[in-house]
Design a protein around this motif. Structure first.
Motif, PDB file in Angstrom:
ATOM      1  N   PHE A   1      49.868  39.519  44.018  1.00  0.00           N
ATOM      2  CA  PHE A   1      48.449  39.863  43.899  1.00  0.00           C
ATOM      3  C   PHE A   1      48.203  41.238  44.501  1.00  0.00           C
ATOM      4  O   PHE A   1      49.040  41.788  45.234  1.00  0.00           O
ATOM      5  CB  PHE A   1      47.552  38.815  44.574  1.00  0.00           C
ATOM      6  CG  PHE A   1      47.671  38.760  46.078  1.00  0.00           C
ATOM      7  CD1 PHE A   1      47.027  39.681  46.897  1.00  0.00           C
ATOM      8  CD2 PHE A   1      48.409  37.761  46.698  1.00  0.00           C
ATOM      9  CE1 PHE A   1      47.125  39.631  48.276  1.00  0.00           C
ATOM     10  CE2 PHE A   1      48.508  37.698  48.075  1.00  0.00           C
ATOM     11  CZ  PHE A   1      47.871  38.633  48.863  1.00  0.00           C
ATOM     12  N   ALA A   2      47.059  41.794  44.170  1.00  0.00           N
ATOM     13  CA  ALA A   2      46.595  43.060  44.750  1.00  0.00           C
ATOM     14  C   ALA A   2      45.093  42.950  44.962  1.00  0.00           C
ATOM     15  O   ALA A   2      44.371  42.479  44.087  1.00  0.00           O
ATOM     16  CB  ALA A   2      46.927  44.232  43.835  1.00  0.00           C
ATOM     17  N   ARG A   3      44.635  43.356  46.131  1.00  0.00           N
ATOM     18  CA  ARG A   3      43.208  43.351  46.468  1.00  0.00           C
ATOM     19  C   ARG A   3      42.843  44.708  47.052  1.00  0.00           C
ATOM     20  O   ARG A   3      43.689  45.396  47.627  1.00  0.00           O
ATOM     21  CB  ARG A   3      42.865  42.253  47.476  1.00  0.00           C
ATOM     22  CG  ARG A   3      43.394  40.885  47.156  1.00  0.00           C
ATOM     23  CD  ARG A   3      42.892  40.336  45.853  1.00  0.00           C
ATOM     24  NE  ARG A   3      41.449  40.082  45.857  1.00  0.00           N
ATOM     25  CZ  ARG A   3      40.773  39.735  44.759  1.00  0.00           C
ATOM     26  NH1 ARG A   3      41.395  39.650  43.577  1.00  0.00           N
ATOM     27  NH2 ARG A   3      39.473  39.487  44.841  1.00  0.00           N
ATOM     28  N   LYS A   4      41.576  45.075  46.938  1.00  0.00           N
ATOM     29  CA  LYS A   4      41.159  46.363  47.484  1.00  0.00           C
ATOM     30  C   LYS A   4      39.753  46.271  48.050  1.00  0.00           C
ATOM     31  O   LYS A   4      38.972  45.383  47.688  1.00  0.00           O
ATOM     32  CB  LYS A   4      41.236  47.461  46.422  1.00  0.00           C
ATOM     33  CG  LYS A   4      40.167  47.421  45.349  1.00  0.00           C
ATOM     34  CD  LYS A   4      40.377  48.551  44.351  1.00  0.00           C
ATOM     35  CE  LYS A   4      39.253  48.600  43.301  1.00  0.00           C
ATOM     36  NZ  LYS A   4      38.004  49.116  43.854  1.00  0.00           N
ATOM     37  N   LYS A   5      39.457  47.211  48.937  1.00  0.00           N
ATOM     38  CA  LYS A   5      38.136  47.346  49.544  1.00  0.00           C
ATOM     39  C   LYS A   5      37.716  48.800  49.406  1.00  0.00           C
ATOM     40  O   LYS A   5      38.534  49.710  49.530  1.00  0.00           O
ATOM     41  CB  LYS A   5      38.200  46.961  51.027  1.00  0.00           C
ATOM     42  CG  LYS A   5      36.973  47.369  51.848  1.00  0.00           C
ATOM     43  CD  LYS A   5      37.216  47.085  53.327  1.00  0.00           C
ATOM     44  CE  LYS A   5      36.122  47.706  54.200  1.00  0.00           C
ATOM     45  NZ  LYS A   5      34.835  47.059  54.010  1.00  0.00           N
ATOM     46  N   GLY A   6      36.443  49.027  49.145  1.00  0.00           N
ATOM     47  CA  GLY A   6      35.959  50.400  49.010  1.00  0.00           C
ATOM     48  C   GLY A   6      35.761  50.782  47.557  1.00  0.00           C
ATOM     49  O   GLY A   6      35.921  49.973  46.637  1.00  0.00           O
ATOM     50  N   HIS A   7      35.445  52.042  47.353  1.00  0.00           N
ATOM     51  CA  HIS A   7      35.092  52.514  46.012  1.00  0.00           C
ATOM     52  C   HIS A   7      36.240  53.223  45.303  1.00  0.00           C
ATOM     53  O   HIS A   7      36.042  53.796  44.224  1.00  0.00           O
ATOM     54  CB  HIS A   7      33.893  53.472  46.101  1.00  0.00           C
ATOM     55  CG  HIS A   7      32.679  52.845  46.717  1.00  0.00           C
ATOM     56  ND1 HIS A   7      31.974  51.821  46.118  1.00  0.00           N
ATOM     57  CD2 HIS A   7      32.056  53.085  47.902  1.00  0.00           C
ATOM     58  CE1 HIS A   7      30.961  51.466  46.876  1.00  0.00           C
ATOM     59  NE2 HIS A   7      30.986  52.217  47.977  1.00  0.00           N
ATOM     60  N   SER A   8      37.424  53.213  45.868  1.00  0.00           N
ATOM     61  CA  SER A   8      38.559  53.875  45.225  1.00  0.00           C
ATOM     62  C   SER A   8      39.063  53.040  44.054  1.00  0.00           C
ATOM     63  O   SER A   8      38.837  51.829  43.980  1.00  0.00           O
ATOM     64  CB  SER A   8      39.684  54.091  46.235  1.00  0.00           C
ATOM     65  OG  SER A   8      40.172  52.852  46.699  1.00  0.00           O
ATOM     66  N   ASP A   9      39.780  53.694  43.144  1.00  0.00           N
ATOM     67  CA  ASP A   9      40.371  53.001  42.007  1.00  0.00           C
ATOM     68  C   ASP A   9      41.558  52.165  42.464  1.00  0.00           C
ATOM     69  O   ASP A   9      42.138  52.386  43.539  1.00  0.00           O
ATOM     70  CB  ASP A   9      40.837  54.006  40.950  1.00  0.00           C
ATOM     71  CG  ASP A   9      39.683  54.791  40.344  1.00  0.00           C
ATOM     72  OD1 ASP A   9      38.555  54.239  40.311  1.00  0.00           O
ATOM     73  OD2 ASP A   9      39.893  55.951  39.941  1.00  0.00           O
ATOM     74  N   SER A  10      41.917  51.195  41.647  1.00  0.00           N
ATOM     75  CA  SER A  10      43.114  50.414  41.932  1.00  0.00           C
ATOM     76  C   SER A  10      44.332  51.319  41.895  1.00  0.00           C
ATOM     77  O   SER A  10      44.373  52.310  41.148  1.00  0.00           O
ATOM     78  CB  SER A  10      43.267  49.293  40.905  1.00  0.00           C
ATOM     79  OG  SER A  10      42.160  48.402  40.965  1.00  0.00           O
ATOM     80  N   LEU A  11      45.325  50.996  42.701  1.00  0.00           N
ATOM     81  CA  LEU A  11      46.526  51.826  42.746  1.00  0.00           C
ATOM     82  C   LEU A  11      47.297  51.716  41.435  1.00  0.00           C
ATOM     83  O   LEU A  11      47.504  50.608  40.930  1.00  0.00           O
ATOM     84  CB  LEU A  11      47.419  51.387  43.902  1.00  0.00           C
ATOM     85  CG  LEU A  11      46.866  51.596  45.318  1.00  0.00           C
ATOM     86  CD1 LEU A  11      47.844  51.039  46.343  1.00  0.00           C
ATOM     87  CD2 LEU A  11      46.605  53.069  45.579  1.00  0.00           C
ATOM     88  N   PRO A  12      47.738  52.839  40.871  1.00  0.00           N
ATOM     89  CA  PRO A  12      48.534  52.769  39.644  1.00  0.00           C
ATOM     90  C   PRO A  12      49.880  52.109  39.901  1.00  0.00           C
ATOM     91  O   PRO A  12      50.382  52.089  41.036  1.00  0.00           O
ATOM     92  CB  PRO A  12      48.691  54.242  39.250  1.00  0.00           C
ATOM     93  CG  PRO A  12      48.458  55.013  40.499  1.00  0.00           C
ATOM     94  CD  PRO A  12      47.492  54.216  41.314  1.00  0.00           C
ATOM     95  N   PHE A  13      50.475  51.596  38.842  1.00  0.00           N
ATOM     96  CA  PHE A  13      51.736  50.867  38.961  1.00  0.00           C
ATOM     97  C   PHE A  13      52.832  51.736  39.564  1.00  0.00           C
ATOM     98  O   PHE A  13      53.686  51.251  40.319  1.00  0.00           O
ATOM     99  CB  PHE A  13      52.174  50.357  37.590  1.00  0.00           C
ATOM    100  CG  PHE A  13      53.467  49.577  37.625  1.00  0.00           C
ATOM    101  CD1 PHE A  13      53.496  48.264  38.060  1.00  0.00           C
ATOM    102  CD2 PHE A  13      54.658  50.175  37.232  1.00  0.00           C
ATOM    103  CE1 PHE A  13      54.678  47.551  38.106  1.00  0.00           C
ATOM    104  CE2 PHE A  13      55.855  49.462  37.274  1.00  0.00           C
ATOM    105  CZ  PHE A  13      55.865  48.158  37.702  1.00  0.00           C
ATOM    106  N   SER A  14      52.813  53.038  39.255  1.00  0.00           N
ATOM    107  CA  SER A  14      53.856  53.927  39.760  1.00  0.00           C
ATOM    108  C   SER A  14      53.828  54.010  41.285  1.00  0.00           C
ATOM    109  O   SER A  14      54.878  54.030  41.939  1.00  0.00           O
ATOM    110  CB  SER A  14      53.700  55.326  39.155  1.00  0.00           C
ATOM    111  OG  SER A  14      52.411  55.848  39.449  1.00  0.00           O
ATOM    112  N   ILE A  15      52.625  54.052  41.877  1.00  0.00           N
ATOM    113  CA  ILE A  15      52.517  54.117  43.335  1.00  0.00           C
ATOM    114  C   ILE A  15      52.924  52.791  43.956  1.00  0.00           C
ATOM    115  O   ILE A  15      53.646  52.750  44.968  1.00  0.00           O
ATOM    116  CB  ILE A  15      51.083  54.499  43.751  1.00  0.00           C
ATOM    117  CG1 ILE A  15      50.790  55.943  43.338  1.00  0.00           C
ATOM    118  CG2 ILE A  15      50.886  54.312  45.251  1.00  0.00           C
ATOM    119  CD1 ILE A  15      49.413  56.424  43.713  1.00  0.00           C
TER     120      ILE A  15
END
Length: 367
Positions: free
Chosen positions: A17-31
């Motif tokens: 899974f991946a979760r995020k907080k804030g207004h940034s975009d989701s991390l791309p698969f490459s990162i």
């Protein structure tokens, strides 16, 4: 300012899974692939990649049970705080699925199927609330008051009266573990509930208040430290808005009987509960007068692992409502100036034959 959590399998790096907080975009698969790849590359050389720091972000990797790797990336917080978040996130996973499921999972698809079901409705909301506790400058979030390693309480004149009713309820349902939450903070609890670790108490409080669309919850949980392999029943009932009654029990009594006991025990306590709710968000009695120059109060009891935090110490202050960033200031001060000395001494006290030194520490932010 933002934060990201990524969970992958330790063996193959397959995403869970991946979760995020804030207004940034989701991390791309490459990162995501690079972050996991550099960690996997180090392992065959017996190198443990723990963390790294950039100008804007802290990054931490943590292995759990040789099964899962959780990666945290956050701005505006220290590596120590980020590591504690990763431990809490793993404990949240154990809380829902149990340690055996984590240890014995043979492929990612089996775990991801659980993610699509029970995790989506139960585990993700708890993890998202843990992310909210990070000091990422999002002071508008009403839940972002966590102090790592401690459990939040509320101080009000009704604490003792609520404790009496709670003890009566606990006897009715034949459970030693129960607590009363006001706005997600512990107002009263049994001795056995206090015997749980702060992380377990925090996770159960988040579980009780997350996605609170029903009046009652009846969920099997595994206590990450006390009982990671054998499930308890976690029952939470909403008494009035902002007030939840929680208990841990076995297969009996059934939920209907528990709800009946709740009604019987608390039917004459509505006024007490409503009065206690009025202490939030100040979180301490209105009869306590605080100097007008004090913008926030943080009281920490290192002997018991409890704390009380208030960003609204003035009873009627428009400035208090507009200065919501003070909560972040208090937590930042605690993390950066106090945690390195206070928390190690707290854990040291716990290791000394179970004895604890008495004492509490308070901090204020003034104009």
């Amino acid at each position: 300012m933002s934060a990201h959590l990524i969970c992958v399998t330790a063996g193959g790096g397959l995403p869970i899974f991946a979760r995020k907080k804030g207004h940034s975009d989701s991390l791309p698969f490459s990162i995501v692939g690079s972050l996991n790849g550099v960690h996997m590359f180090a392992r065959p050389f017996n190198i443990a990649l723990l963390n790294t720091i950039t100008d804007d972000y802290s990054v931490a990797w943590k292995d759990f049970e040789e099964s899962l790797v959780i990666i945290g990336i956050a701005s505006g917080c220290s590596v120590d705080v980020l590591n504690k978040l990763l431990e809490s996130v793993f404990n949240a996973i154990v809380l829902i699925v149990g340690i055996d499921e984590v240890k014995t999972q043979r492929n990612a698809e089996r775990l991801k199927k659980r993610t699509a079901g029970i995790w989506k409705t139960i585990c993700y909301p708890v993890i998202d609330r843990l992310l909210d506790s990070l000091d990422c400058g999002d002071s508008s979030n009403k839940h972002s008051s966590d102090v790592a390693g401690f459990v939040e309480t509320i101080l009000c004149p009704e604490n003792h009266l609520m404790q009496i009713v709670l003890d009566s309820f606990t006897e009715c349902v034949d459970s030693m573990y129960s607590c009363l939450l006001i706005a997600g903070k512990i107002a009263a609890a049994t001795e056995s509930w206090w015997s749980l670790t702060p992380d377990e108490m925090n996770l159960l409080s988040l579980l009780a208040t997350s996605e609170n669309t029903a009046n009652s919850k009846d969920i099997p949980v595994f206590l990450p430290h006390k009982s990671p392999t054998v499930a308890f029943r976690f029952v939470a009932c909403t008494l009035i808005p902002e007030v939840q009654l929680c208990c841990l029990c076995g297969p009996t009594p059934i939920l209907n009987d528990i709800e009946h006991s709740v009604t019987q025990c608390f039917r004459n306590s509505t006024d007490i509960l409503n009065a206690a709710v009025q202490c939030s968000p100040k979180n301490f009695p209105s009869s306590y007068n605080i100097d007008g120059g004090v913008l926030g109060v943080l009281l920490v009891n290192s002997a018991t692992g409890k704390y009380m935090i208030s960003k609204s110490p003035q009873q009627n202050s428009k400035k208090a409502a507009s200065s919501s960033h003070r909560l972040d200031i208090l937590r930042s001060f605690f993390y950066r100036a106090v945690m390195n000395t206070l928390i190690p001494s707290y854990h040291h006290n716990l290791r000394n034959d179970g004895s604890k030194s008495d004492g509490s520490t308070s901090h204020v932010v003034q104009r």
